[in-house]
Design an enzyme around this catalytic site. Sequence first.
Site, PDB file in Angstrom:
ATOM      1  CB  SER A  96      40.324  42.457 -25.332  1.00 16.40           C
ATOM      2  OG  SER A  96      40.944  42.042 -24.128  1.00 16.40           O
TER       3      SER A  96
ATOM      4  CG  HIS B 295      39.356  42.588 -29.792  1.00 16.96           C
ATOM      5  ND1 HIS B 295      38.031  42.498 -29.457  1.00 16.96           N
ATOM      6  CD2 HIS B 295      40.029  41.820 -28.892  1.00 16.96           C
ATOM      7  CE1 HIS B 295      37.896  41.725 -28.391  1.00 16.96           C
ATOM      8  NE2 HIS B 295      39.092  41.299 -28.035  1.00 16.96           N
TER       9      HIS B 295
ATOM     10  CE  LYS C 182      37.423  38.585 -29.158  1.00 13.65           C
ATOM     11  NZ  LYS C 182      37.716  37.141 -29.093  1.00 13.65           N
TER      12      LYS C 182
END
Length: 396
Positions: A183, A211, A242
Amino acid sequence: MSSSELPEWMETDLQQIREAGLFRSRRTFQPQPGGRCLLEDRELINFSSNDYLDLAQDPRLVSAASEVLTELGVGARASALVSGRTNWHTRLEEQLAEFEGTESALLFPSGYAANLGVISAVAQEEDTIFCDRLNHASLIDGCRLSGARFRVYRHDALEKLKRELAKSTGAGRKFIVTDSVFSMDGISAPLPDLCELADEFRASLIIDEAHGTGVYGKDGRGLAEELGVEDRVTIRIGTLSKAVGCLGGFVAGSATLIDWLWNRVRTQIYSTALPPSICAAACAALQIIQTEPERRTRLQELSQALRSGLRERPHLTVPDSRGPIIPVVLSDPALTMQVASDLQETGFLVGAIRPPTVPQGTSRLRISLTCAHQREDLERFLKALDGSLARNGQSR
């Protein structure tokens, strides 16, 4: 000192944090469409968001959530195990399993809760966990909470990991734990190599696609899909907060795995379930991710364009990565904060990341793009960054 007074060591510690340039203040933030935001009532281009596919304010998600809010109210009222699991929780878990190509899936109140709970449940004291040094805090905390033997490895030095795996003998099990995309660096984990090591040494591979989901892979399932190793991963963890634009974490896997987690993972058992409206919004987001791959394509094109522009500046340190997370390592925390402040003055919100989030000497700007940004935003940003670095004696 009365029991209501705070101990002096807190103020002393805060002062030390301030003197080191590491104090974190609270700000008022309001997202806006088009990759923008209001920061204390001033509009900025938002380069600090993980809403990679620009779904958090998508009208289809808002409509789905609004309908369920009207029908079922705000909160889930209880843990999923007791009485908080609605038909929307069931529907989302079924959609996640279909999306991930697995038999089943299980929701968690956050990605942090998923990582912390799953790892601390599956690993025991007699086991050994091998954890990448760049892993998210939730993965590291889960490893430590498990009580298993804890070994740190570097994804760019897998020979050491191989030696450690070979040395680890006995009745205990072995777990390799990694983010698919780190990240703070944007670097991808070498998943095929980790799969080979897991096979060779009979280890279980646990990856967090926080991610990766929505960003990588032909169908948006993440880096494991893109690299063709989905079936070789023991446990796949993901987040809905996300690229999916919502809230929550999940695990996708076999029916046996999900049934076991349902009965064993404390962060799921003892947490109030996700709001049903969030589940409805996430269902809408998964459909968009599958039917609008052009969002991923645009995101990758923008990411490549900005990364190329940054690498044309030889005085900048930009890790060799791809995708929407683009760090610019400035090393010094005071310089990092000053450049972030300069960028804010010129209209950009960029994350200023300092220790202990990243190691000492690696303070950085963490730029994160979304598919809502424009090429003009990138060009303006590069000019603003050049100006700030020149004013701070860091020009090329």
